[in-house]
Design an enzyme around this catalytic site. Structure first.
Site, mmCIF file in Angstrom:
data_model
loop_
_atom_site.group_PDB
_atom_site.id
_atom_site.type_symbol
_atom_site.label_atom_id
_atom_site.label_comp_id
_atom_site.label_asym_id
_atom_site.label_seq_id
_atom_site.Cartn_x
_atom_site.Cartn_y
_atom_site.Cartn_z
ATOM 1 N N GLU A 1 -6.735 -15.799 27.272
ATOM 2 C CA GLU A 1 -8.132 -16.247 27.290
ATOM 3 C C GLU A 1 -8.507 -16.350 28.749
ATOM 4 O OE1 GLU A 1 -8.283 -16.536 23.143
ATOM 5 O OE2 GLU A 1 -9.903 -16.711 24.588
ATOM 6 N N CYS B 1 -14.959 -21.753 30.979
ATOM 7 C CA CYS B 1 -14.890 -20.292 30.886
ATOM 8 C C CYS B 1 -16.082 -19.720 30.140
ATOM 9 C CB CYS B 1 -13.590 -19.908 30.194
ATOM 10 S SG CYS B 1 -13.366 -20.728 28.617
HETATM 11 P P1 NAD Z 1 -5.331 -19.401 37.322
HETATM 12 O O1 NAD Z 1 -5.145 -18.082 36.673
HETATM 13 O O2 NAD Z 1 -5.190 -19.481 38.790
HETATM 14 O O3 NAD Z 1 -4.294 -20.487 36.741
HETATM 15 C C1 NAD Z 1 -4.150 -20.734 35.374
HETATM 16 C C2 NAD Z 1 -2.713 -21.144 35.083
HETATM 17 O O4 NAD Z 1 -1.850 -20.077 35.443
HETATM 18 C C3 NAD Z 1 -2.231 -22.349 35.891
HETATM 19 O O5 NAD Z 1 -1.378 -23.131 35.075
HETATM 20 C C4 NAD Z 1 -1.451 -21.730 37.021
HETATM 21 O O6 NAD Z 1 -0.449 -22.585 37.545
HETATM 22 C C5 NAD Z 1 -0.830 -20.544 36.322
HETATM 23 N N1 NAD Z 1 -0.451 -19.441 37.212
HETATM 24 C C6 NAD Z 1 -0.980 -19.106 38.402
HETATM 25 N N2 NAD Z 1 -0.374 -17.998 38.877
HETATM 26 C C7 NAD Z 1 0.557 -17.643 37.973
HETATM 27 C C8 NAD Z 1 1.500 -16.581 37.883
HETATM 28 N N3 NAD Z 1 1.621 -15.652 38.841
HETATM 29 N N4 NAD Z 1 2.286 -16.517 36.800
HETATM 30 C C9 NAD Z 1 2.172 -17.429 35.806
HETATM 31 N N5 NAD Z 1 1.311 -18.450 35.830
HETATM 32 C C10 NAD Z 1 0.508 -18.565 36.914
HETATM 33 O O7 NAD Z 1 -6.722 -19.897 36.825
HETATM 34 P P2 NAD Z 1 -7.539 -21.137 37.362
HETATM 35 O O8 NAD Z 1 -8.289 -20.712 38.551
HETATM 36 O O9 NAD Z 1 -6.667 -22.306 37.457
HETATM 37 O O10 NAD Z 1 -8.529 -21.369 36.139
HETATM 38 C C11 NAD Z 1 -9.808 -20.887 36.141
HETATM 39 C C12 NAD Z 1 -9.874 -19.562 35.431
HETATM 40 O O11 NAD Z 1 -9.476 -19.733 34.079
HETATM 41 C C13 NAD Z 1 -11.302 -19.038 35.359
HETATM 42 O O12 NAD Z 1 -11.304 -17.650 35.581
HETATM 43 C C14 NAD Z 1 -11.716 -19.331 33.937
HETATM 44 O O13 NAD Z 1 -12.732 -18.508 33.442
HETATM 45 C C15 NAD Z 1 -10.433 -19.160 33.209
HETATM 46 N N6 NAD Z 1 -10.439 -19.898 31.938
HETATM 47 C C16 NAD Z 1 -10.560 -19.190 30.789
HETATM 48 C C17 NAD Z 1 -10.630 -19.851 29.566
HETATM 49 C C18 NAD Z 1 -10.798 -19.086 28.269
HETATM 50 O O14 NAD Z 1 -10.590 -19.668 27.205
HETATM 51 N N7 NAD Z 1 -11.193 -17.832 28.308
HETATM 52 C C19 NAD Z 1 -10.558 -21.239 29.535
HETATM 53 C C20 NAD Z 1 -10.436 -21.923 30.728
HETATM 54 C C21 NAD Z 1 -10.366 -21.235 31.933
#
Ligand code: NAD
Length: 532
Positions: free
Chosen positions: A264, A298
Site C-alpha cells: 500500500e 496516503c
Molecule cells: P517509507 O517507505 O520511508 O517507510 C515506511 C516503512 O518502511 C518504515 O517502517 C520504514 O522503516 C521502512 N523502510 C524504510 N526503508 C526500508 C527498506 N529499505 N527496507 C524495508 N523497510 C524499509 O515511508 P514513509 O515516508 O515513512 O511513509 C510515508 C509514505 O507512505 C507515503 O508515500 C505515503 O503515501 C505512504 N503510505 C501509504 C499508505 C497506503 O495505505 N497506501 C498508508 C500510509 C502511508
C-alpha cells in the site's frame, strides 16, 4: 479558539505528554544488551521512551520464534482465534484514553484524527471477527469427473507474515493488517516505523491481554533498510505500507524468494468538482479530504480540478473553510489539524511550497511554518497557478498542501486526474454525474461526495492502489485471503482418472471424446434455459 483569517493556536491545550509506559520496550523481540534508540514527540520534542535497536539476527530469532508458535496457533479452532480478536476490539475501546495519548504523543496529530485510527482498528477487528469463517471455510469445486471426483478448495495459512508499517497511522497501519493474518492462522512479525514504535507495542500488549499466545506476534524495532532484508529472508509473505520507492525495493527482495508481497504505497490523489456539485458540501469535504492528519494520509487530496463555471465560487468557499481550520494539539477535541510528524516532513512541505511560489504559483491560504504552535506545525496551504515544472505538481507532498486547478469540462477533469504515476484514491463532487466520472478514474478507491472516508471505511470492499500506488489490496475478502495458500484436494471415487485396466488407450480416448460432446451439449442446454 477559531481563527477567522489565519489558522491559529488552541488555548493552553498542550499537556506534558506522559512517557510511554517503560515496560512496553520490554516487549520488543531483541537480544539483551542492544543499544537503545530514543523517540521524541513531535509535539514538543519531549522524550517518549527508548526501544532497542534490533539487528538482523534479532529479526531471524523473532521469525523463528513466530514460526514455532504458528503451528500451534493454526491448530487453534477459528472460533477461539475469533474470540481473541473480539476481546482485542473491546480492549481498544476500554483503553481509549491511553491509546489516544500515545498516538498523539508519537505522531503529533489531533485528538480526532487519533480517534479515527482507533475506530478504524476496532472496525477492522469487528469486521474480520465476523467474516473470517465465511472467507476461510473450505469450498466445494466442480470435480474432474462429475460424480466421481469430489474436489475441495482449502485455505491454509501462509505461515509467518511480515508487516512493515509507516508512522502516519501508527495504530491502525500496524494492527489492521495483522488482524486478518492472525485470524487466518498465521504468526506475525511487525516492524513499525522508528518514529512510532510505542503505539505498535501497546497494540501488541492489548492483543496478548486479549489472549493471543505470547510468541505468535513479534515486534522488532530499528532501521528499515537494516531490518527489512532480514524480514524478507525469513517470512512467507510481506505486507508493506509506505512510500512507492521503498515498496519497490522490498517487492524486488520478495521476488527473489518468490514470496507474496502486498504494497500500500504513495498517492497524489485528485478531487474533481463538477459543475453540478453542491459547493458548500464540496468545500467542507475537500478541506477534510486535504488536511486530515495534516495531509499525512496516503489517501488525502493534493490536487483539486474544478469546472470553470464554478471555479471562483468553489475556491472562495474552500478558502474560507481552510482558513477556519483550528490548529493545535493536546487532548482537546476541538482541533482540526495537528502537527507534522517530524523535521523530514516539515522540510519537504516547506520545499514544495517555496519551490512553487518561487516559480510563480499563487498562495491562496496558509504557506507558513508555525513554530509558535509546535516545532513542526505548518499551516494548511492552498495554491493556484501550479505548473508542470513545480515539484508540487506531480510529487507526493504528504503534507497539508493542495493545488487547485480550473478545467473546462468533465473530460479534462478526468484526463488530468488520471495524468499521474499514482492511482490510490480519488473524490468526485457532483449531484448527478459522480458515478459515471468515478468509473473513468484510474484509482483504487473513488469517493463520491466524500473525501476518503466512505471508501476507506467500507471494510467489506477492497482498498488499495493502481499504478505506483500499490500491489494487492487490504480490507474485504482479498484483505484476508492474501494471507492464505489455496490447496485443492480432489478425492477420486471408483477408478482413478485414466484408462481403466484392460482398456486400450484408443478406445479410452474415444469414450472421453464422447463424454466431452455430452458435457458440451448439456452445458448448451443449461445455457439456453438459464439465458447465460
Ligand atoms: P517509507 O517507505 O520511508 O517507510 C515506511 C516503512 O518502511 C518504515 O517502517 C520504514 O522503516 C521502512 N523502510 C524504510 N526503508 C526500508 C527498506 N529499505 N527496507 C524495508 N523497510 C524499509 O515511508 P514513509 O515516508 O515513512 O511513509 C510515508 C509514505 O507512505 C507515503 O508515500 C505515503 O503515501 C505512504 N503510505 C501509504 C499508505 C497506503 O495505505 N497506501 C498508508 C500510509 C502511508
Amino acid at each position: 479558539m477559531t481563527s477567522t483569517t489565519r489558522p491559529g493556536p488552541m488555548p493552553a491545550t498542550q499537556p506534558p505528554w506522559p512517557l510511554a509506559p517503560s515496560h512496553l520496550s520490554g516487549l520488543v523481540a531483541s537480544a539483551p544488551g542492544r543499544p537503545l534508540q530514543a523517540s521524541f514527540s513531535p509535539v514538543d520534542r519531549g522524550l517518549i521512551g527508548e526501544v532497542p535497536v534490533c539487528t538482523p539476527e534479532d529479526v531471524a530469532a523473532a521469525t523463528a520464534t513466530a514460526r514455532a508458535a504458528q503451528r500451534q496457533w493454526a491448530a487453534v479452532p477459528l472460533r477461539q482465534r475469533r474470540a481473541v480478536v473480539g476481546r482485542f476490539h473491546a480492549l481498544l475501546l476500554q483503553r481509549e484514553e491511553d491509546i489516544l495519548n500515545l498516538v498523539q504523543a508519537e505522531s503529533g496529530k489531533s485528538r480526532l484524527n487519533a480517534f479515527e485510527e482507533l475506530a478504524d482498528a476496532a472496525l477492522t477487528a469487528a469486521y474480520y471477527r465476523r467474516t473470517a469463517e465465511r472467507f476461510l471455510r473450505p469450498v466445494r469445486r466442480t470435480g474432474a469427473a462429475p460424480g466421481l471426483t469430489r474436489t475441495t478448495e482449502h485455505r491454509l495459512p501462509k505461515g509467518v507474515v511480515g508487516i512493515i508499517s509507516p508512522w502516519n497511522y501508527p495504530l491502525t497501519l500496524a494492527v489492521s493488517d495483522a488482524i486478518p493474518a492472525l485470524l487466518a492462522g498465521n504468526a506475525v512479525v511487525l516492524k513499525p516505523d522508528s518514529q512510532t514504535p510505542f503505539t505498535a507495542l501497546m497494540a501488541l500488549e492489548l492483543l496478548r491481554e486479549a489472549g493471543l499466545p505470547q510468541d505468535v506476534f513479534q515486534i522488532v524495532t530499528g532501521d528499515g533498510p537494516v531490518l527489512g532484508p532480514a524480514m524478507v529472508a525469513g517470512v512467507d509473505f510481506l505486507m508493506f505500507t509506505g512510500s512507492s520507492e521503498t515498496g519497490k525495493i522490498v517487492a524486488r527482495q520478495c521476488a527473489e524468494r518468490l514470496i507474496g508481497f502486498s504494497g500500500e504505497l504513495g498517492g497524489k490523489n485528485a478531487t474533481v468538482v463538477l459543475a453540478d456539485a453542491d459547493l458548500a458540501k464540496a468545500a467542507r469535504g475537500a478541506a477534510q479530504g486535504c488536511f486530515s492528519n495534516s495531509g499525512q494520509l496516503c489517501i488525502s487530496m493534493e490536487r483539486i480540478y474544478v469546472h470553470g463555471d464554478v471555479f471562483e465560487d468553489f475556491l472562495a468557499a474552500f478558502t474560507a473553510r481552510v482558513n477556519a481550520l483550528r490548529l493545535g494539539t493536546g487532548p482537546g477535541w476541538e482541533v482540526d489539524m495537528g502537527s507534522l510528524t517530524g523535521q523530514r516532513q516539515l522540510a519537504r512541505v516547506s520545499e514544495h511550497v517555496e519551490d512553487a511560489l518561487s516559480k510563480g504559483a499563487t498562495l491562496i491560504a496558509g504557506g507558513r511554518h508555525r513554530p509558535d504552535l509546535g516545532p513542526y506545525f505548518y499551516e494548511p496551504t492552498v495554491l493556484t497557478g501550479v505548473t508542470e515544472e513545480m515539484l508540487v505538481a506531480r510529487e507526493e507532498t504528504f503534507g497539508p498542501v493542495v493545488s487547485v486547478y480550473r478545467v473546462e469540462d468533465d473530460e479534462e477533469a478526468v484526463e488530468r486526474a488520471n495524468d499521474s504515476r499514482y492511482g490510490l484514491n480519488a473524490s468526485v463532487w457532483s449531484a448527478r454525474r459522480g458515478e459515471s466520472v468515478a468509473r473513468r478514474l484510474m484509482a483504487g478507491t473513488v469517493n463520491i461526495n466524500d473525501g476518503y472516508s466512505a471508501a476507506w471505511a467500507s471494510h467489506d470492499a477492497p482498498m488499495g492502489g493502481m499504478k505506483d500506488s500499490g500491489v494487492g489490496r487490504r480490507h474485504g475478502r482479498e484483505g484476508i485471503l492474501k494471507y492464505t495458500e489455496t490447496q485443492t484436494v480432489a478425492v477420486q471415487r471408483l477408478v482413478p482418472v485414466g484408462p481403466p485396466p484392460g482398456m486400450a488407450n484408443e478406445r479410452y480416448t474415444r469414450l472421453v471424446k464422447g463424454a466431452l460432446r455430452l458435457v458440451k451439449g448439456a452445458l448448451r442446454l443449461i445455457g439456453r434455459r438459464t439465458g447465460s
